[in-house]
Design a protein around this motif. Structure first.
Motif, PDB file in Angstrom:
ATOM      1  N   ARG A  19       0.825  -1.208   0.000  1.00 32.89           N
ATOM      2  CA  ARG A  19       0.000   0.000   0.000  1.00 32.89           C
ATOM      3  C   ARG A  19       0.856   1.253   0.000  1.00 32.89           C
ATOM      4  NH1 ARG A  19      -2.185  -0.017   5.147  1.00 32.89           N
ATOM      5  NH2 ARG A  19      -0.206   0.937   5.621  1.00 32.89           N
ATOM      6  N   ASP A  20       1.812   1.286   0.904  1.00 30.26           N
ATOM      7  CA  ASP A  20       2.667   2.469   1.020  1.00 30.26           C
ATOM      8  C   ASP A  20       3.440   2.734  -0.268  1.00 30.26           C
ATOM      9  OD1 ASP A  20       1.723   2.670   3.607  1.00 30.26           O
ATOM     10  OD2 ASP A  20       3.564   1.881   4.526  1.00 30.26           O
ATOM     11  N   SER A  21       3.952   1.684  -0.898  1.00 27.34           N
ATOM     12  CA  SER A  21       4.735   1.880  -2.121  1.00 27.34           C
ATOM     13  C   SER A  21       3.858   2.339  -3.282  1.00 27.34           C
ATOM     14  CB  SER A  21       5.483   0.594  -2.494  1.00 27.34           C
ATOM     15  OG  SER A  21       4.598  -0.403  -2.966  1.00 27.34           O
ATOM     16  N   ILE A  22       2.617   1.882  -3.322  1.00 28.32           N
ATOM     17  CA  ILE A  22       1.705   2.268  -4.406  1.00 28.32           C
ATOM     18  C   ILE A  22       1.275   3.725  -4.265  1.00 28.32           C
ATOM     19  CG2 ILE A  22      -0.631   1.911  -5.320  1.00 28.32           C
ATOM     20  CD1 ILE A  22      -0.150  -1.121  -4.746  1.00 28.32           C
ATOM     21  N   GLY A  26       5.710   8.597  -7.467  1.00 29.78           N
ATOM     22  CA  GLY A  26       5.300   8.091  -8.764  1.00 29.78           C
ATOM     23  C   GLY A  26       4.821   9.188  -9.696  1.00 29.78           C
ATOM     24  N   GLU A  27       4.354   8.795 -10.841  1.00 29.72           N
ATOM     25  CA  GLU A  27       3.904   9.737 -11.865  1.00 29.72           C
ATOM     26  C   GLU A  27       2.527  10.321 -11.562  1.00 29.72           C
ATOM     27  OE1 GLU A  27       5.853  10.802 -14.466  1.00 29.72           O
ATOM     28  OE2 GLU A  27       7.372   9.648 -13.367  1.00 29.72           O
ATOM     29  N   THR A  32      -5.123  11.703  -7.571  1.00 29.96           N
ATOM     30  CA  THR A  32      -5.492  10.849  -8.704  1.00 29.96           C
ATOM     31  C   THR A  32      -5.492   9.381  -8.296  1.00 29.96           C
ATOM     32  OG1 THR A  32      -4.573  12.463 -10.250  1.00 29.96           O
ATOM     33  CG2 THR A  32      -4.876  10.222 -11.074  1.00 29.96           C
ATOM     34  N   LYS A  33      -4.500   8.971  -7.540  1.00 28.92           N
ATOM     35  CA  LYS A  33      -4.443   7.585  -7.073  1.00 28.92           C
ATOM     36  C   LYS A  33      -5.649   7.251  -6.201  1.00 28.92           C
ATOM     37  CE  LYS A  33       0.553   7.077  -7.334  1.00 28.92           C
ATOM     38  NZ  LYS A  33       1.792   6.747  -6.627  1.00 28.92           N
ATOM     39  N   GLU A  34      -6.048   8.184  -5.347  1.00 29.07           N
ATOM     40  CA  GLU A  34      -7.208   7.935  -4.484  1.00 29.07           C
ATOM     41  C   GLU A  34      -8.497   7.871  -5.309  1.00 29.07           C
ATOM     42  OE1 GLU A  34      -7.052   6.863  -1.545  1.00 29.07           O
ATOM     43  OE2 GLU A  34      -5.065   7.494  -0.865  1.00 29.07           O
ATOM     44  N   LEU A  35      -8.608   8.693  -6.354  1.00 26.37           N
ATOM     45  CA  LEU A  35      -9.788   8.629  -7.221  1.00 26.37           C
ATOM     46  C   LEU A  35      -9.842   7.296  -7.961  1.00 26.37           C
ATOM     47  CD1 LEU A  35      -9.757  12.299  -8.562  1.00 26.37           C
ATOM     48  CD2 LEU A  35     -11.435  11.289  -6.981  1.00 26.37           C
ATOM     49  N   ILE A  36      -8.695   6.801  -8.411  1.00 26.99           N
ATOM     50  CA  ILE A  36      -8.649   5.471  -9.030  1.00 26.99           C
ATOM     51  C   ILE A  36      -9.053   4.410  -8.013  1.00 26.99           C
ATOM     52  CG2 ILE A  36      -7.108   3.713  -9.999  1.00 26.99           C
ATOM     53  CD1 ILE A  36      -5.517   6.084 -11.271  1.00 26.99           C
ATOM     54  N   ALA A  37      -8.580   4.565  -6.784  1.00 28.44           N
ATOM     55  CA  ALA A  37      -8.929   3.616  -5.718  1.00 28.44           C
ATOM     56  C   ALA A  37     -10.432   3.639  -5.438  1.00 28.44           C
ATOM     57  CB  ALA A  37      -8.128   3.913  -4.453  1.00 28.44           C
TER      58      ALA A  37
END
Length: 121
Positions: A19-22, A26-27, A32-37
């Motif tokens: 989780r932490d590494s994801i 990053g790019e 954005t990552k949370e919206l994808i999640a």
């Protein structure tokens, strides 16, 4: 995951590191990552995950409209996926169901493949 921490501490730790590494760097930015999640959580039908990732998205600058759009995207993918998953016969089953019958073809006979249908009919 208290039970995992207690019973499988190495697994719980590995999951936390994943989780932490994801979610770090990053790019893609964190919002954005949370919206994808959020969209992924909707598709996985995890209410807890939708809630947690929505809160995290807000904490990283997302607004309610952005969250609603992420949910709408998941709804679109869920609905559209029902059109493409049906290729078990080497041809899309919807094409088989809705193709024009030629004169002289049997009308309502069940195909041989229906004998093992999961619905039991």
């Amino acid at each position: 995951m208290p039970f995992m921490d207690e019973i499988l501490p190495d697994t719980a730790e590995a999951f936390g590191k994943l989780r932490d590494s994801i979610f770090a760097g990053g790019e893609l930015d964190r919002k954005t990552k949370e919206l994808i999640a959020i969209a992924s959580s909707v598709l996985m039908r995890c209410q807890y995950c939708v809630d947690v990732h929505s809160q995290r998205a807000v904490a990283h600058g997302a607004n309610k409209k952005e969250i609603a759009e992420a949910i709408a995207i998941a709804m679109f993918i869920a609905g559209g996926s029902q059109l493409g998953w049906t290729n078990i016969y080497g041809e899309n089953v919807y094409d088989i169901i809705f193709k024009e019958k030629k004169s002289g073809e049997p009308g309502e006979e069940k195909p041989e493949s229906d004998k093992g249908c999961c619905c039991g009919k």
